[in-house]
Each structure stands twice: as structure tokens, then as C-alpha cells.
Design a protein around this motif. Structure first.
Motif, mmCIF file in Angstrom:
data_model
loop_
_atom_site.group_PDB
_atom_site.id
_atom_site.type_symbol
_atom_site.label_atom_id
_atom_site.label_comp_id
_atom_site.label_asym_id
_atom_site.label_seq_id
_atom_site.Cartn_x
_atom_site.Cartn_y
_atom_site.Cartn_z
ATOM 1 N N TYR A 7 95.160 15.622 91.340
ATOM 2 C CA TYR A 7 95.220 15.922 92.773
ATOM 3 C C TYR A 7 94.664 17.314 93.059
ATOM 4 O O TYR A 7 93.991 17.534 94.082
ATOM 5 C CB TYR A 7 96.667 15.822 93.278
ATOM 6 N N LYS A 33 99.389 17.367 95.107
ATOM 7 C CA LYS A 33 99.903 16.030 95.404
ATOM 8 C C LYS A 33 100.693 16.062 96.704
ATOM 9 O O LYS A 33 100.610 15.137 97.528
ATOM 10 C CB LYS A 33 100.768 15.530 94.257
ATOM 11 N N TRP A 36 98.367 15.925 99.639
ATOM 12 C CA TRP A 36 97.904 14.562 99.888
ATOM 13 C C TRP A 36 98.984 13.724 100.577
ATOM 14 O O TRP A 36 98.710 12.991 101.525
ATOM 15 C CB TRP A 36 97.497 13.914 98.558
ATOM 16 N N PHE A 64 89.254 11.143 93.519
ATOM 17 C CA PHE A 64 90.217 10.887 92.460
ATOM 18 C C PHE A 64 89.546 10.428 91.169
ATOM 19 O O PHE A 64 89.918 10.860 90.076
ATOM 20 C CB PHE A 64 91.258 9.855 92.918
#
Length: 370
Positions: A7, A33, A36, A64
Motif C-alpha cells: 500500500y 493502508k 486507502w 497494487f
């Protein structure tokens, strides 16, 4: 390496060059993360420009697969990937507002060493600059063993600093402006290989990144940010080393400069830094160590006085006196004129001085003080 690294790489790819926004978001949500997972509730002013920022974060997923490939490549290459949340990430760099969220590293260096100094300067350095660099590294090793030396592996002062650090047993790290799989300039590949055994390499760029001029400017912030202090050994009026010095000042880090002659183009940048109160004037590693508070003044031994090296014959003393006046060195003809020693005898004198470790031969058949 866990998914949080993936991430983090995706976040860096989503906001290229927008280092402040990357760091603000990373720290606000704990890690990449978290950024996101909160992509639906980002708001204007959060390190970016509102809608454009939201769109960039929403597009993280497109990176990713690339991030996973980067992790696989790093593992195969023997490197490591550090994020802002990693304890091994250079803590001094983490304090900077534009710290990269991801750093790729290779080697054995402790990026959080007790003392870290960046050494920078011109690519077109003179023998004066190389000699100063040699003395600084030797004395720094004596006064503060284990000090980590950071530079950019470029021609001139950079590579000299790396080489002299290794020669004197100091760990050294090169900050690259490209992916880890390539070395620029290629001529320094052998130096980089030695550094990974005694120090290391770091970069913010994924493997396969193209070499671009803007990257070299950008990496200067890492050279400055990783260190407690930045030392400018020799610099022209404009150049990358002055950018590094400016960034170090902005990060509230100590900046030092070694002075040169008033009419010397290669030292004009250093002289200007001192004149404008942007750098402390120092003449030796002793000055740096004292000003940084790294050792008590009484523990700093006085520098060696080269004119006291015993035993020197009258002819040897004449040569030493002349060479101490000129860091650029003198060739045999110039020494004959300056000392009055016949060339046949002078060859023997210079040979003996080399054997005593007082002088050495440099480019152009010239001799200079060690």
C-alpha cells in the motif's frame, strides 16, 4: 514484507513528487493502508488539492500489481523496503515534512546511527577539496568512530567522501537518484559494491526508474534530511551541494562549510554560505565535532603539525614548505625552481617523502601533501 508495504508503494506511485501530501496522509491515517481505506472521506486541504487528491487516492489500486512486483524484485535483489512506520526508517528523515513514505535500501548500514553527517561538494573538485576531505574523514574516525557518512555517489567530493570514509573505517551510505539496480555514474559501480559491504545505498525510486535530472535535485533532500549536519567541502557559486545546504537549513540542521581562497571559483559557494551566515566556518573535523557537541573540547586532540614530522632532511623540509603553500600541488619543474634543488637530487627527495607518507603524486605528474 507485509501488505502495508504494498500500500505504501502504491501511495507513492499515486502521488508522484507530492511528498508532503504523501506524508500528511500516511501519518493522519496511520499507514498507507489506512489512507486507502479512508479514500471515500478525504477532504480538501489535507496536503493536496481536494478533488485531484481524492481522485489520485482512488486510483491507488491501479498500482497494487506494480507494488507487488516491486516487493518481489527487492527480495530477489537482496534489498529492503522501509516505510515511514518502520523502526529502521531513518528517524531524522522522518522529521522532515517532505520525507518519502518509502525508501529502498541495500547493505548493512544503520540508518539511525548515533551520529550522521552528510558530506557534499562540487563534481569538479580540486586537489584542495580532496585533501580536505581526506583529513576530515581521518580525523572524524579518530574523534567519533562509527559516524555514518552520507553523500550522493556523484563525481568529485561525493565519491571522495565515500572512499575516504571507508578507508578510515567509517560506514557510508550513498543516496541514489534512480532505481537500485543501476548506478550512475557507472564508473562508481565498484565503489557502490564496496559500500554495500561496509555501509549501504538508499533510494526512493523503484527499480527501472529512468535517470532524470529532476531526480538528482529531489534526492538532495534525503542527503540533507538523513543527517544531523551537512558539510560542504568545496562548491562553485551554483550547484547541487548548495541546494542540499539550503534544505539542511530549512530542516533546522547544522550546516558547515570549509573556506577557500577568495578568488577560487571552486570555493565561491562555500565562501558565500559563510558570508551569508548560512553555514558555520570550520577548518577541521575538530571544529565540527566541537560545534556539534559530539565530544568534550578537552578530548579533542590537536591536529598533527606536518612540519614537525621527523626526521626530515634540509632538502625534504624545503619541498614540504613549498607543497604546504599549494593544495593543487607542484610538478618537478616547479619544485626545482621553488627549492633550488637539482632535478636529479629532487627525484630522490620526493621518493623518500612518499615513502614516509608525507606527500603523494597526483594527476599531471604533480606532488601534493597527504
Amino acid at each position: 514484507m507485509n501488505e502495508k508495504v504494498i500500500y505504501a508503494i502504491a501511495l507513492a506511485k499515486s502521488l508522484p513528487m507530492n511528498y508532503v501530501a504523501q506524508k500528511v496522509l500516511f501519518e493522519r491515517y496511520g499507514d498507507a493502508k489506512g489512507v486507502w481505506e479512508h479514500r471515500g472521506c478525504l477532504f480538501e486541504g489535507e496536503g493536496g488539492s481536494g478533488n485531484a487528491l481524492c481522485e489520485a487516492i482512488a486510483g491507488m489500486e491501479t498500482y497494487f500489481d506494480e507494488a507487488q512486483e516491486e516487493v518481489r524484485w527487492a527480495m530477489d535483489f537482496g534489498g529492503d523496503i522501509l516505510t515511514l512506520a518502520d523502526a529502521r526508517y531513518p528517524r531524522r528523515m522522518r522529521e522532515c515534512p517532505d520525507a518519502p513514505v518509502v525508501l529502498y535500501s541495500l547493505g548493512v548500514a544503520d540508518l539511525n546511527a548515533e551520529r550522521v553527517v552528510s558530506v557534499v561538494g562540487t563534481r569538479q573538485c580540486t586537489e584542495y577539496g580532496r585533501t580536505l576531505c581526506r583529513h576530515i574523514m581521518a580525523d572524524l574516525s579518530r574523534l567519533c568512530p562509527g559516524t555514518l557518512v552520507v553523500s550522493g555517489l556523484a563525481y568529485g567530493i561525493d565519491v571522495t567522501a565515500h572512499l575516504m570514509a571507508m578507508e578510515n573505517g567509517l560506514p557510508t551510505v550513498g543516496v541514489l537518484a534512480h532505481g537500485m539496480e543501476q548506478i550512475y555514474p557507472q564508473a562508481h559501480r565498484h565503489v557502490a559494491n564496496q559500500m554495500t559491504e561496509r555501509g549501504g545505498l538508499v533510494t526512493e525510486y523503484c527499480h527501472g526508474s529512468k535517470i532524470a535530472k529532476v531526480n538528482f535535485v529531489s534526492r538532495n533532500r534525503i542527503v540533507a534530511g538523513m543527517a544531523d549536519a551537512t558539510l560542504v567541502v568545496e562548491s562553485r557559486e551554483k550547484g547541487g551541494s548548495l541546494i542540499t545546504a539550503r534544505l539542511a537549513n530549512e530542516y533546522n540542521r547544522s550546516v558547515f562549510a570549509l573556506p577557500g581562497r577568495a578568488d577560487d571559483q571552486q570555493s565561491r559557494g562555500c565562501n558565500n554560505l559563510i558570508r551569508d551566515f548560512k553555514a558555520h566556518l570550520i577548518n577541521s573535523a575538530e571544529d565540527l565535532v566541537s560545534l556539534m557537541g559530539w565530544a568534550a573540547p578537552e578530548s579533542i586532540a590537536k591536529p598533527l603539525q606536518r612540519e614537525l614530522f621527523p626526521p626530515l632532511s634540509e632538502e625534504e623540509q624545503k619541498v614540504v614548505v613549498q607543497l604546504k603553500k599549494d593544495y593543487e600541488g607542484k610538478d618537478l619543474n616547479q619544485l626545482v625552481i621553488a627549492t633550488g634543488i637539482p632535478v636529479s637530487q629532487l627525484l630522490s627527495v620526493t621518493f623518500d617523502l612518499e615513502g614516509k607518507g608525507i606527500i603523494h603524486q597526483i594527476s599531471g605528474g604533480r606532488y601534493a601533501m597527504l
